[in-house]
Scaffold this motif. Structure first.
Motif, PDB file in Angstrom:
ATOM      1  N   ALA A 127     -52.513  75.896  21.926  1.00 41.86           N
ATOM      2  CA  ALA A 127     -51.902  77.142  22.398  1.00 41.86           C
ATOM      3  C   ALA A 127     -52.703  77.736  23.554  1.00 41.86           C
ATOM      4  CB  ALA A 127     -51.799  78.143  21.254  1.00 41.86           C
ATOM      5  N   ALA A 128     -54.011  77.657  23.478  1.00 45.01           N
ATOM      6  CA  ALA A 128     -54.847  78.183  24.558  1.00 45.01           C
ATOM      7  C   ALA A 128     -54.645  77.385  25.842  1.00 45.01           C
ATOM      8  CB  ALA A 128     -56.318  78.160  24.146  1.00 45.01           C
ATOM      9  N   VAL A 129     -54.589  76.078  25.740  1.00 46.79           N
ATOM     10  CA  VAL A 129     -54.371  75.219  26.909  1.00 46.79           C
ATOM     11  C   VAL A 129     -52.992  75.478  27.505  1.00 46.79           C
ATOM     12  CG1 VAL A 129     -54.085  72.818  27.649  1.00 46.79           C
ATOM     13  CG2 VAL A 129     -55.981  73.447  26.157  1.00 46.79           C
ATOM     14  N   ALA A 130     -51.968  75.546  26.648  1.00 47.75           N
ATOM     15  CA  ALA A 130     -50.606  75.780  27.124  1.00 47.75           C
ATOM     16  C   ALA A 130     -50.483  77.159  27.770  1.00 47.75           C
ATOM     17  CB  ALA A 130     -49.619  75.645  25.974  1.00 47.75           C
ATOM     18  N   GLN A 158     -47.147  80.755  36.802  1.00 46.23           N
ATOM     19  CA  GLN A 158     -46.324  81.926  37.103  1.00 46.23           C
ATOM     20  C   GLN A 158     -46.378  82.364  38.567  1.00 46.23           C
ATOM     21  OE1 GLN A 158     -44.004  83.289  35.086  1.00 46.23           O
ATOM     22  NE2 GLN A 158     -44.562  81.630  33.708  1.00 46.23           N
ATOM     23  N   PRO A 159     -47.535  82.438  39.217  1.00 44.17           N
ATOM     24  CA  PRO A 159     -47.522  82.829  40.628  1.00 44.17           C
ATOM     25  C   PRO A 159     -46.710  81.878  41.504  1.00 44.17           C
ATOM     26  CG  PRO A 159     -49.734  83.006  39.759  1.00 44.17           C
ATOM     27  CD  PRO A 159     -48.905  82.333  38.699  1.00 44.17           C
ATOM     28  N   ALA A 160     -46.770  80.596  41.216  1.00 40.20           N
ATOM     29  CA  ALA A 160     -45.988  79.627  41.992  1.00 40.20           C
ATOM     30  C   ALA A 160     -44.495  79.795  41.721  1.00 40.20           C
ATOM     31  CB  ALA A 160     -46.430  78.202  41.670  1.00 40.20           C
ATOM     32  N   LEU A 161     -44.137  80.065  40.474  1.00 43.85           N
ATOM     33  CA  LEU A 161     -42.726  80.222  40.128  1.00 43.85           C
ATOM     34  C   LEU A 161     -42.138  81.513  40.703  1.00 43.85           C
ATOM     35  CD1 LEU A 161     -42.786  79.097  36.397  1.00 43.85           C
ATOM     36  CD2 LEU A 161     -41.703  77.899  38.297  1.00 43.85           C
ATOM     37  N   PHE A 162     -42.923  82.571  40.719  1.00 48.63           N
ATOM     38  CA  PHE A 162     -42.417  83.865  41.163  1.00 48.63           C
ATOM     39  C   PHE A 162     -42.728  84.167  42.625  1.00 48.63           C
ATOM     40  CE2 PHE A 162     -42.660  85.663  36.589  1.00 48.63           C
ATOM     41  CZ  PHE A 162     -41.517  84.959  36.272  1.00 48.63           C
ATOM     42  N   ARG A 163     -43.220  83.206  43.359  1.00 50.82           N
ATOM     43  CA  ARG A 163     -43.638  83.400  44.740  1.00 50.82           C
ATOM     44  C   ARG A 163     -42.508  83.885  45.649  1.00 50.82           C
ATOM     45  NH1 ARG A 163     -45.957  78.189  46.658  1.00 50.82           N
ATOM     46  NH2 ARG A 163     -44.044  77.621  45.653  1.00 50.82           N
ATOM     47  N   ASN A 164     -41.322  83.344  45.512  1.00 46.18           N
ATOM     48  CA  ASN A 164     -40.237  83.641  46.446  1.00 46.18           C
ATOM     49  C   ASN A 164     -39.239  84.675  45.931  1.00 46.18           C
ATOM     50  OD1 ASN A 164     -41.206  81.818  48.359  1.00 46.18           O
ATOM     51  ND2 ASN A 164     -40.265  80.113  47.267  1.00 46.18           N
ATOM     52  N   LEU A 165     -39.555  85.372  44.855  1.00 50.65           N
ATOM     53  CA  LEU A 165     -38.637  86.385  44.341  1.00 50.65           C
ATOM     54  C   LEU A 165     -38.693  87.629  45.208  1.00 50.65           C
ATOM     55  CD1 LEU A 165     -39.263  86.077  40.512  1.00 50.65           C
ATOM     56  CD2 LEU A 165     -37.388  85.115  41.843  1.00 50.65           C
ATOM     57  N   LYS A 166     -37.555  88.218  45.437  1.00 51.40           N
ATOM     58  CA  LYS A 166     -37.468  89.416  46.285  1.00 51.40           C
ATOM     59  C   LYS A 166     -37.216  90.644  45.412  1.00 51.40           C
ATOM     60  CE  LYS A 166     -37.380  86.955  50.085  1.00 51.40           C
ATOM     61  NZ  LYS A 166     -38.567  86.226  50.248  1.00 51.40           N
ATOM     62  N   VAL A 182     -34.597  85.215  38.629  1.00 49.02           N
ATOM     63  CA  VAL A 182     -35.762  85.619  37.844  1.00 49.02           C
ATOM     64  C   VAL A 182     -35.693  84.996  36.449  1.00 49.02           C
ATOM     65  CG1 VAL A 182     -36.950  87.575  36.781  1.00 49.02           C
ATOM     66  CG2 VAL A 182     -36.068  87.770  39.101  1.00 49.02           C
ATOM     67  N   MET A 183     -34.523  85.074  35.835  1.00 46.49           N
ATOM     68  CA  MET A 183     -34.362  84.500  34.494  1.00 46.49           C
ATOM     69  C   MET A 183     -34.520  82.980  34.513  1.00 46.49           C
ATOM     70  SD  MET A 183     -34.154  86.862  32.484  1.00 46.49           S
ATOM     71  CE  MET A 183     -34.303  88.562  32.923  1.00 46.49           C
ATOM     72  N   ARG A 184     -34.047  82.344  35.573  1.00 45.84           N
ATOM     73  CA  ARG A 184     -34.196  80.887  35.695  1.00 45.84           C
ATOM     74  C   ARG A 184     -35.668  80.509  35.825  1.00 45.84           C
ATOM     75  NH1 ARG A 184     -34.521  77.184  39.860  1.00 45.84           N
ATOM     76  NH2 ARG A 184     -34.283  78.796  41.417  1.00 45.84           N
ATOM     77  N   GLN A 185     -36.397  81.215  36.670  1.00 45.99           N
ATOM     78  CA  GLN A 185     -37.818  80.927  36.852  1.00 45.99           C
ATOM     79  C   GLN A 185     -38.609  81.219  35.578  1.00 45.99           C
ATOM     80  OE1 GLN A 185     -37.289  79.061  39.397  1.00 45.99           O
ATOM     81  NE2 GLN A 185     -39.072  79.737  40.534  1.00 45.99           N
ATOM     82  N   LEU A 186     -38.223  82.280  34.880  1.00 49.50           N
ATOM     83  CA  LEU A 186     -38.879  82.607  33.625  1.00 49.50           C
ATOM     84  C   LEU A 186     -38.635  81.515  32.584  1.00 49.50           C
ATOM     85  CD1 LEU A 186     -40.544  84.803  32.238  1.00 49.50           C
ATOM     86  CD2 LEU A 186     -38.408  85.877  31.561  1.00 49.50           C
ATOM     87  N   ALA A 187     -37.413  81.009  32.531  1.00 47.88           N
ATOM     88  CA  ALA A 187     -37.090  79.920  31.598  1.00 47.88           C
ATOM     89  C   ALA A 187     -37.869  78.653  31.936  1.00 47.88           C
ATOM     90  CB  ALA A 187     -35.593  79.640  31.616  1.00 47.88           C
ATOM     91  N   ILE A 188     -38.037  78.366  33.216  1.00 46.41           N
ATOM     92  CA  ILE A 188     -38.832  77.202  33.629  1.00 46.41           C
ATOM     93  C   ILE A 188     -40.275  77.358  33.161  1.00 46.41           C
ATOM     94  CG2 ILE A 188     -39.811  76.009  35.633  1.00 46.41           C
ATOM     95  CD1 ILE A 188     -37.119  76.562  37.062  1.00 46.41           C
ATOM     96  N   GLY A 189     -40.831  78.554  33.322  1.00 44.16           N
ATOM     97  CA  GLY A 189     -42.204  78.801  32.881  1.00 44.16           C
ATOM     98  C   GLY A 189     -42.366  78.666  31.379  1.00 44.16           C
ATOM     99  N   ILE A 190     -41.396  79.176  30.634  1.00 49.07           N
ATOM    100  CA  ILE A 190     -41.448  79.066  29.173  1.00 49.07           C
ATOM    101  C   ILE A 190     -41.330  77.607  28.745  1.00 49.07           C
ATOM    102  CG2 ILE A 190     -40.187  79.614  27.055  1.00 49.07           C
ATOM    103  CD1 ILE A 190     -39.539  82.351  28.388  1.00 49.07           C
ATOM    104  N   ALA A 191     -40.412  76.878  29.372  1.00 53.53           N
ATOM    105  CA  ALA A 191     -40.238  75.461  29.039  1.00 53.53           C
ATOM    106  C   ALA A 191     -41.496  74.660  29.364  1.00 53.53           C
ATOM    107  CB  ALA A 191     -39.029  74.893  29.783  1.00 53.53           C
ATOM    108  N   LEU A 192     -42.108  74.936  30.506  1.00 51.69           N
ATOM    109  CA  LEU A 192     -43.344  74.250  30.884  1.00 51.69           C
ATOM    110  C   LEU A 192     -44.438  74.508  29.849  1.00 51.69           C
ATOM    111  CD1 LEU A 192     -45.124  72.697  32.960  1.00 51.69           C
ATOM    112  CD2 LEU A 192     -45.631  74.939  33.943  1.00 51.69           C
TER     113      LEU A 192
END
Length: 75
Positions: A54-57, A65-73, A24-34
């Motif tokens: 900022a609005a575009v980002a 986020q839905p793609a990043l968190f899709r496979n979390l259990k 979860v933390m790894r996926q969250l970090a990827i989202g923040i970095a993106l």
């Protein structure tokens, strides 16, 4: 509804909401970095105003986020 949100927040903070909190933390970090990369690119390359960048980002990061968190259990 409020109680469900409150219970989820408590479980998250205790590390008991997800089966693998490290993922979860790894996926969250990827989202923040993106989001940060999109913000900086919008500022520098596109020359957008900081508010527009900022609005575009935010839109791009939120859409990812839905793609990043899709496979979390959950537990």
């Amino acid at each position: 509804m409020f109680e469900m949100v409150k219970a989820s927040i408590v479980l998250f903070l205790r590390g008991r909401l997800f089966q693998n909190p490290n993922e979860v933390m790894r996926q969250l970090a990827i989202g923040i970095a993106l989001t940060l990369v999109v913000f900086l690119l919008a500022l520098k390359l596109a020359g957008l105003a900081p508010v527009i960048a900022a609005a575009v980002a935010s839109f791009v990061g939120g859409a990812a986020q839905p793609a990043l968190f899709r496979n979390l259990k959950f537990r």
